[in-house]
Motif scaffolding. Sequence first.
Motif, PDB file in Angstrom:
ATOM      1  N   ALA A   8     -38.393 -37.814  55.753  1.00  0.00           N
ATOM      2  CA  ALA A   8     -38.510 -37.609  54.307  1.00  0.00           C
ATOM      3  C   ALA A   8     -39.277 -36.333  54.001  1.00  0.00           C
ATOM      4  N   VAL A   9     -40.285 -36.059  54.823  1.00  0.00           N
ATOM      5  CA  VAL A   9     -41.079 -34.844  54.604  1.00  0.00           C
ATOM      6  C   VAL A   9     -40.259 -33.600  54.911  1.00  0.00           C
ATOM      7  N   ALA A  10     -39.409 -33.707  55.958  1.00  0.00           N
ATOM      8  CA  ALA A  10     -38.688 -32.530  56.448  1.00  0.00           C
ATOM      9  C   ALA A  10     -37.475 -32.221  55.590  1.00  0.00           C
ATOM     10  N   THR A  11     -37.680 -31.966  54.319  1.00  0.00           N
ATOM     11  CA  THR A  11     -36.591 -31.623  53.416  1.00  0.00           C
ATOM     12  C   THR A  11     -36.971 -30.410  52.578  1.00  0.00           C
ATOM     13  N   VAL A  12     -35.944 -29.809  51.977  1.00  0.00           N
ATOM     14  CA  VAL A  12     -36.163 -28.700  51.051  1.00  0.00           C
ATOM     15  C   VAL A  12     -36.016 -29.255  49.639  1.00  0.00           C
ATOM     16  N   VAL A  13     -37.060 -29.141  48.853  1.00  0.00           N
ATOM     17  CA  VAL A  13     -37.064 -29.698  47.491  1.00  0.00           C
ATOM     18  C   VAL A  13     -36.474 -28.669  46.526  1.00  0.00           C
ATOM     19  N   GLU A  14     -35.593 -29.131  45.639  1.00  0.00           N
ATOM     20  CA  GLU A  14     -35.021 -28.244  44.626  1.00  0.00           C
ATOM     21  C   GLU A  14     -35.824 -28.382  43.334  1.00  0.00           C
ATOM     22  N   VAL A  15     -36.270 -27.246  42.791  1.00  0.00           N
ATOM     23  CA  VAL A  15     -37.060 -27.222  41.558  1.00  0.00           C
ATOM     24  C   VAL A  15     -36.217 -26.592  40.456  1.00  0.00           C
ATOM     25  N   GLY A  16     -36.164 -27.246  39.294  1.00  0.00           N
ATOM     26  CA  GLY A  16     -35.253 -26.779  38.254  1.00  0.00           C
ATOM     27  C   GLY A  16     -35.900 -26.265  36.985  1.00  0.00           C
ATOM     28  N   SER A  17     -37.249 -26.247  36.933  1.00  0.00           N
ATOM     29  CA  SER A  17     -37.904 -25.757  35.709  1.00  0.00           C
ATOM     30  C   SER A  17     -39.247 -25.129  36.073  1.00  0.00           C
ATOM     31  N   ALA A  18     -39.761 -24.321  35.153  1.00  0.00           N
ATOM     32  CA  ALA A  18     -41.059 -23.669  35.359  1.00  0.00           C
ATOM     33  C   ALA A  18     -42.160 -24.727  35.475  1.00  0.00           C
ATOM     34  N   GLN A  19     -42.067 -25.803  34.674  1.00  0.00           N
ATOM     35  CA  GLN A  19     -43.076 -26.870  34.710  1.00  0.00           C
ATOM     36  C   GLN A  19     -43.091 -27.560  36.074  1.00  0.00           C
ATOM     37  N   GLN A  20     -41.886 -27.860  36.588  1.00  0.00           N
ATOM     38  CA  GLN A  20     -41.782 -28.484  37.915  1.00  0.00           C
ATOM     39  C   GLN A  20     -42.388 -27.576  38.989  1.00  0.00           C
ATOM     40  N   PHE A  21     -42.108 -26.283  38.851  1.00  0.00           N
ATOM     41  CA  PHE A  21     -42.616 -25.324  39.837  1.00  0.00           C
ATOM     42  C   PHE A  21     -44.150 -25.306  39.827  1.00  0.00           C
ATOM     43  N   GLU A  22     -44.743 -25.239  38.638  1.00  0.00           N
ATOM     44  CA  GLU A  22     -46.209 -25.209  38.528  1.00  0.00           C
ATOM     45  C   GLU A  22     -46.830 -26.496  39.084  1.00  0.00           C
ATOM     46  N   GLU A  23     -46.185 -27.632  38.803  1.00  0.00           N
ATOM     47  CA  GLU A  23     -46.683 -28.921  39.318  1.00  0.00           C
ATOM     48  C   GLU A  23     -46.640 -28.931  40.842  1.00  0.00           C
ATOM     49  N   HIS A  24     -45.531 -28.414  41.401  1.00  0.00           N
ATOM     50  CA  HIS A  24     -45.373 -28.374  42.848  1.00  0.00           C
ATOM     51  C   HIS A  24     -46.424 -27.455  43.473  1.00  0.00           C
ATOM     52  N   LEU A  25     -46.669 -26.346  42.804  1.00  0.00           N
ATOM     53  CA  LEU A  25     -47.668 -25.379  43.279  1.00  0.00           C
ATOM     54  C   LEU A  25     -49.050 -26.047  43.335  1.00  0.00           C
ATOM     55  N   ARG A  26     -49.342 -26.860  42.315  1.00  0.00           N
ATOM     56  CA  ARG A  26     -50.644 -27.534  42.243  1.00  0.00           C
ATOM     57  C   ARG A  26     -50.747 -28.664  43.267  1.00  0.00           C
ATOM     58  N   ALA A  71     -31.637 -19.455  36.841  1.00  0.00           N
ATOM     59  CA  ALA A  71     -31.753 -20.664  36.021  1.00  0.00           C
ATOM     60  C   ALA A  71     -33.183 -20.852  35.500  1.00  0.00           C
ATOM     61  N   VAL A  72     -34.154 -20.250  36.196  1.00  0.00           N
ATOM     62  CA  VAL A  72     -35.563 -20.356  35.761  1.00  0.00           C
ATOM     63  C   VAL A  72     -36.125 -18.928  35.633  1.00  0.00           C
ATOM     64  N   PRO A  73     -35.637 -18.166  34.631  1.00  0.00           N
ATOM     65  CA  PRO A  73     -35.984 -16.736  34.543  1.00  0.00           C
ATOM     66  C   PRO A  73     -37.465 -16.465  34.345  1.00  0.00           C
ATOM     67  N   GLU A  74     -38.187 -17.403  33.684  1.00  0.00           N
ATOM     68  CA  GLU A  74     -39.612 -17.148  33.430  1.00  0.00           C
ATOM     69  C   GLU A  74     -40.409 -17.092  34.737  1.00  0.00           C
ATOM     70  N   VAL A  75     -40.017 -17.916  35.710  1.00  0.00           N
ATOM     71  CA  VAL A  75     -40.693 -17.898  37.017  1.00  0.00           C
ATOM     72  C   VAL A  75     -40.286 -16.640  37.790  1.00  0.00           C
ATOM     73  N   SER A  76     -38.984 -16.313  37.757  1.00  0.00           N
ATOM     74  CA  SER A  76     -38.490 -15.109  38.452  1.00  0.00           C
ATOM     75  C   SER A  76     -39.158 -13.849  37.914  1.00  0.00           C
ATOM     76  N   GLU A  77     -39.310 -13.786  36.587  1.00  0.00           N
ATOM     77  CA  GLU A  77     -39.946 -12.603  35.980  1.00  0.00           C
ATOM     78  C   GLU A  77     -41.429 -12.535  36.341  1.00  0.00           C
TER      79      GLU A  77
END
Length: 334
Positions: A8-26, A71-77
């Motif tokens: 379960a740990v050995a997977t690549v997680v797909e993130v679809g929004s800036a909020q999800q990305f920030e949560e994952h980062l934290r 799809a998540v331009p705010e994070v890319s920028e």
Amino acid sequence: MAAGAAEAVATVVEVGSAQQFEEHLRLKAKSLLVVHFWAPWAPQCVQMNDVMAELAKEHPQVSFVKLEAEAVPEVSEKYEISSVPTFLFFKNSQKIDRLDGAHAPELTKKVQRHASSSSFPPSANECIKEDLNLRLKKLINAAPCMLFMKGTPQEPRCGFSKQMVEILHKHNIQFSSFDIFSDEEVRQGLKTYSNWPTYPQLYVSGELIGGLDIIKELEASQELDTICPKAPKLEERLKVLTNKASVMLFMKGNKQEAKCGFSKQILEILNSTSVEFETFDILEDEEVRQGLKVYSNWPTYPQLYVKGELVGGLDIVKELKENGELLPILRGEN
């Protein structure tokens, strides 16, 4: 149960929004986080997703994330993602490294290095130091004149770097640059390698010239112009580039690897005509990227030229194809 948990740990997680990305980062702040900025239209990205999946199995202690760049331009920028694939490395919620392009061996090496950086025995540390020195040497020699600075020539991120860029531009000096904020390893390693504690640092032919104070002294003594290579005037350079081949396409990426959806579409149209054409990757040269917009009075890319004359972008090329006018234009019959 343990095997299932590891799987379960050995997977690549797909993130679809800036909020999800920030949560994952934290949430993943304590471990190494590797983020793949990708696009579904780019085959090299799909290949690198497979590489990421394999790395996730090999390094269950590392978190791997993929994020669709457009799809998540705010994070890319925010992280200055201008092409795909691009990989960012985070530790303690801070970006510590970056890799641009589909380079599986380099990605593997960086994951191994950062995942184990706190637990290397001395002998391995020496190997890493040697690898870093080779990398620094390669970077220093990447162009005849190399500037290591904070930020980019377009957006300097400290007053000294800004002054250095202004002096080089004033003297029409041709240079490439490296943003030391994009790579903490280079930022710290170069200080030791060159025995120079501050930035910016200017190198010519692989040799350190110095920082801002020395460049100012060389400018005052009129020696700067004799040391650094001169750039051809931009307008002359653009004229040469647009006439380099009978059909010239200025795009994001190249014939083998488009780096945006619009460039990919125009490549497919040109390839379907069987007419010979050359490409120029505007992501490789910021001066051309910005200058050609003014030169041609056309604000976007891709841009197609025939015999040095602008035809237009993707929409115009599509219209010409639908009207049956594209092939005669490409052949120079119109």
